[in-house]
Design an enzyme around this catalytic site. Structure first.
Site, short mmCIF file in Angstrom:
data_model
loop_
_atom_site.label_atom_id
_atom_site.label_comp_id
_atom_site.label_asym_id
_atom_site.label_seq_id
_atom_site.Cartn_x
_atom_site.Cartn_y
_atom_site.Cartn_z
CG HIS A 181 -2.32 1.21 1.01
ND1 HIS A 181 -2.40 1.83 0.18
CD2 HIS A 181 -3.17 0.95 1.48
CE1 HIS A 181 -3.55 2.63 0.32
NE2 HIS A 181 -4.20 1.99 1.65
CG ASP A 187 -12.44 -5.31 -21.85
OD1 ASP A 187 -11.39 -5.95 -21.66
OD2 ASP A 187 -13.01 -5.11 -22.96
#
Length: 463
Positions: free
Chosen positions: A165, A380
């Site tokens: 993170h 995608d």
């Protein structure tokens, strides 16, 4: 992770491999910002995406497509292929070594449809879909990304990822993954080039703290209020239009202009506090992650992929929060968010340097992070957009169980809404459910129907 979900399946994994950039990249040292390397961000965060079979991609292997695209993306995002080093003053710096990210190829003897009608956290089989390679999960001197792509029997696949993170927030991760997606479609370069420029969120010289940052108060846990991890269960709450409208009707007219984030945060904070039943005189807190990218003048560059948020805190006594109407909590959350400015963010960076990168306060605290606009579900790689894309679980962080994400989703009826994973002790979770149901039911309802109940709360799992 134990679960009431009876589904079990076998995952066969290949040995983990390191995927380096496909071309040589610079060997250099790149400091993180003073927002990036604060103590509270030094942990790994899991993200997961589920994809259906796409007949137009027959003959294409999602493992190879994504592996190749990751290697190409690392040419542009080459710091991800390096390793963090800790310098004087606990300063984190990326040594851009080009070693690469960890990649796991896997197959599961299960079809996507068998995983459930509504894919959302908690995922009881997460450890199978994102294998924790021994020794890989430390903050320094370890790979900064771990990726597992798991083929399914139906022709779909699961793309799971673990991110250090300190390198990026959800919007920064989206920038990297959108590059992977574009390169998987055959692009030569990303449409948005990455921007490092971590100095934009680093401390000034000399540093000067210009705000009171109660989010970094040092609060002793004198009443032993931290929740034991072995007693924690996780459930997810679904907020559709009916639940959100019901909550808005509880507000005074002048407050109904509040954002959905402010409304949900106030509701959950109040219900959660009632559920854990602290001393009425104790202070309780909610921290709201606020994205600072557009608060700068000029805004941060579109390609900036570091952490760019702060966590201002709303504070109340438990007694006031639980007894006052929902208006009270909403006003506190709205006021807290409105205080964040460019100067506020710079003040946080300065505080990190002056106080040695402190951890945020966590005693009697709840943290919420809105990723509904991060766009991870829209990525995608050639197989269409994800059935689910977002955080793999709630309660992540250095102190497990404190954090919830607001995740865009469709429930099992096809209704768009927001799902919120929540972690609480088992007995407190029961109280939370009852309190929440009483808040979202219409005033003229006697009780929620069985159908409505089942659509709001999903399966539970032990952490």
């Amino acid at each position: 992770m134990a679960s009431t979900n009876p589904l079990t399946f076998k995952v066969t994994r290949q040995n983990p491999e390191l995927i380096p950039p496909v071309k040589p990249t610079p060997h250099e040292f790149k400091p993180l910002s003073d927002i990036d390397d604060q103590d509270g961000l030094r942990f790994q965060i899991p993200v997961i995406q589920f994809y259906r079979k796409n007949p137009t991609m027959d003959g294409k292997d999602p493992v190879k497509v994504i592996r190749d695209a990751v290697a190409k993306a690392l040419v542009f995002y080459y710091p991800f292929a390096g390793r963090l080093r800790e310098m004087a003053g606990r300063k984190l710096v990326v040594e851009c070594t080009g070693e690469g990210v960890l990649f796991i190829e896997a197959d599961a003897d299960v079809r996507l449809q068998q995983l459930g009608d509504a894919l959302q956290p908690p995922f009881p089989w997460l450890e199978e879909l994102l294998y924790d390679v021994p020794g890989s999960g430390e903050v320094v001197n370890c790979p900064l990304l771990l990726i597992q792509v798991t083929r399914l029997r139906c022709g779909g696949f699961i793309f799971a990822l673990r991110l250090n993170h300190t390198m990026s927030d959800a919007f920064g991760l989206f920038r990297f993954l959108s590059t992977v997606a574009e390169l998987a479609h055959g692009a030569e370069i990303p449409s948005v080039l990455p921007v490092w420029q971590r100095h934009l969120l680093s401390a000034r010289d000399p540093p000067r703290v210009s705000y009171v940052h109660h989010e970094y108060d040092n609060i002793p846990d004198t009443n032993k209020t931290l929740i034991p991890l072995d007693d924690m269960v996780q459930r997810s709450i679904f907020f559709g239009s009916a639940e959100i409208s019901a909550l808005r009707r509880r507000l005074s007219p002048h407050l109904r202009r509040c954002t959905t984030f402010e409304l949900l945060t106030a509701c959950i904070w109040r219900c959660r506090t009632i559920a854990i039943s602290p001393n009425p005189d104790d202070e309780v807190r909610v921290m709201c992650l606020v994205n600072g990218r557009r608060l700068f003048n000029p805004p941060l560059p579109a390609g900036y992929y570091g952490n760019a948020f702060v966590i201002p805190v709303a504070i109340s006594t438990a007694g006031n929060l639980c007894k006052q109407p929902l208006d009270f909590a909403v006003e506190l959350v709205m006021k807290t968010k409105s205080e964040v400015t460019e100067e506020y963010i710079k003040s946080v960076a300065d505080l990190m340097v002056i106080r040695g990168r402190p951890h945020f306060a966590f005693v009697r605290t709840y943290i919420v992070s809105d990723v509904t606009h991060a766009g991870i579900e829209d990525l995608d790689y050639g197989w269409g957009t994800a059935v689910y894309g977002g955080p793999a679980k709630g309660g992540v962080g250095v102190i497990p169980g404190l954090t919830s994400f607001y995740i865009p989703i469709k429930n099992n009826k096809g209704e768009s809404g927001i799902v919120v994973p929540l972690c609480l002790p088992a007995n407190a979770m029961e109280v939370f459910v009852k309190e929440f149901e009483s808040m979202v039911k219409r005033h003229d309802d006697i009780d929620l129907s069985v159908t409505q109940k089942s659509s709001i709360f999903t399966r539970s799992a032990r952490l």
